[in-house]
Design an enzyme around this catalytic site. Structure first.
Site, short mmCIF file in Angstrom:
data_model
loop_
_atom_site.label_atom_id
_atom_site.label_comp_id
_atom_site.label_asym_id
_atom_site.label_seq_id
_atom_site.Cartn_x
_atom_site.Cartn_y
_atom_site.Cartn_z
N ARG A 24 -14.28 17.62 -10.52
CA ARG A 24 -12.64 16.96 -10.20
C ARG A 24 -11.68 18.44 -10.36
O ARG A 24 -12.38 19.74 -11.45
CB ARG A 24 -11.83 16.37 -11.47
CG ARG A 24 -11.04 16.72 -11.87
CD ARG A 24 -9.99 15.56 -13.17
NE ARG A 24 -10.40 14.24 -12.76
CZ ARG A 24 -10.17 12.98 -13.43
NH1 ARG A 24 -9.04 13.30 -14.16
NH2 ARG A 24 -9.78 11.62 -12.32
N CYS B 7 -3.90 2.77 -13.20
CA CYS B 7 -5.26 3.41 -12.85
C CYS B 7 -5.57 4.69 -14.29
O CYS B 7 -6.27 5.02 -14.62
CB CYS B 7 -5.35 5.01 -12.01
SG CYS B 7 -3.96 5.61 -12.23
N HIS C 199 -8.00 10.03 -5.16
CA HIS C 199 -9.11 10.38 -5.82
C HIS C 199 -9.83 8.57 -5.58
O HIS C 199 -9.70 7.82 -5.94
CB HIS C 199 -8.03 9.31 -6.93
CG HIS C 199 -8.41 9.27 -8.40
ND1 HIS C 199 -9.74 9.28 -8.68
CD2 HIS C 199 -7.83 9.18 -9.33
CE1 HIS C 199 -9.97 9.22 -9.94
NE2 HIS C 199 -9.44 8.95 -10.25
N ARG D 61 -15.01 1.09 -13.55
CA ARG D 61 -15.47 2.71 -12.75
C ARG D 61 -16.79 2.91 -13.07
O ARG D 61 -17.17 3.74 -12.14
CB ARG D 61 -13.85 3.73 -13.39
CG ARG D 61 -12.71 3.95 -13.77
CD ARG D 61 -12.55 4.35 -11.74
NE ARG D 61 -12.88 6.00 -11.53
CZ ARG D 61 -12.20 6.76 -11.95
NH1 ARG D 61 -10.95 6.96 -12.75
NH2 ARG D 61 -12.85 7.69 -11.69
#
Ligand code: CP
Ligand code: NVA
Length: 298
Positions: free
Chosen positions: A101, A257, A128, A285
């Site tokens: 990230r 999200c 993303h 996820r």
């Protein structure tokens, strides 16, 4: 061995495989004979905060038989200026895969090139991809195929989350409408690169008409904190609330999200009324990223 650096570069067949296998991994989570990461150690290298992405990758890697450790980019020499390509060459000789990230998309691409190990984008300023794959998985799980449907993104239309939605729309044949003030709409160049049916407008009421999904994200993405005051002002109208829901199709999904800022991009009551969908999205996820990991090492 494969990398997931962006949705832009991910072929449709791979998207379909990841989504298909995620359904099996979710259904059969407790099966112990699926260990594609057995004997592997993965690094999670993060330069920005994370709750969902970090936890779901750490749990997912362990459930697939691997081991994971977390590195805050500021704690390693990278934070003191050691080049990405040197960091990548060191990690590439020690670990079996990396989940990253960071800020610049180019940094993750350079890491993948020099590390030569599977590298997964856990959010950059540009994209993303893991989030949007999990969102599409969630839509399919709750409503069936997404092709031909209308997804309306409301808020900062120029950040990473809508950009990954843009690339997904063209590949999976659904209509994407982005309701955002002019200043926060995606660039013409991105829209041209993506193709597909994408409408950008500053007219939220028009965009929300007949939507199958109303989707939003924070107004102030990580790294944009210095613009917070201006964004609050310019984006103030671009909120999912009862009025907007009435314009969408009845039974439209409200998705976020996360993290969510109540009273900003989403109204508190609307958030709580749709919490089941939103937290299923968060849970997914885990299942989708396990599928991505399995795909990356095959
Ligand atoms: N949605 C998402 O990526 O959440 P985190 O920032 O908590 O990982
Ligand atoms: N656009 C947000 C997504 C957070 C998951 C950000 O980049 O901060």
């Amino acid at each position: 061995m494969k990398n997931l650096l962006s949705l832009e570069k991910l072929p449709v067949a791979d998207i379909e495989k990841i989504l298909r296998d995620a359904a099996v991994l979710k259904r059969e989570r407790t099966r112990v004979d699926r260990k594609p990461l057995a004997g592997q150690t993965w690094a999670l290298l993060f330069s920005k905060s994370s709750t969902r992405t970090r936890v779901s990758f750490e749990v997912g890697i362990r459930e697939l038989g691997g081991d994971a450790f977390f590195l805050n980019a500021n704690d390693i020499q990278l934070g003191r200026g050691e080049p990405i390509k040197d960091t990548a060459r060191v990690l590439g000789r020690m670990v079996h895969g990396a989940v990253i990230r960071t800020y610049a998309q180019n940094d993750i691409e350079e890491f993948a090139e020099f590390s030569k190990i599977p590298t997964i984008n856990a959010l950059t300023d540009d994209e993303h991809p893991c989030q949007i794959l999990a969102d599409i998985f969630t839509f399919k799980e709750l409503r069936g195929p997404i092709a031909g449907k209308v997804v309306v993104f409301i808020g900062d239309g120029a950040c990473n989350v809508p950009r990954s939605w843009i690339f997904a729309a063209a590949k999976l044949n659904f209509e994407l409408r982005i309701a955002a003030p002019k200043k926060f709409q995606p660039s013409a160049q991105i829209l041209k690169r993506a193709g597909g049916k994408i409408i950008c407008t500053d007219n939220l009421e028009k965009a929300a008409q007949g939507a199958d999904v109303l989707y939003t994200d924070v107004w102030v993405s990580m790294g944009k904190e210095s613009e917070a005051a201006e964004r609050m002002k310019v984006l103030a109208k671009y909120q999912i609330n009862e009025k907007v829901i009435h314009l969408a199709k009845s039974g439209a999904l409200v998705m976020h999200c996360l993290p969510a800022y109540r009273g900003k991009e989403i109204d508190e009551d609307v958030f709580e009324a749709n919490a089941e969908t939103i937290f299923t999205q968060a849970e997914n996820r885990l299942h989708v990223q396990k599928s991505i990991l399995n795909w990356a090492v095959s």
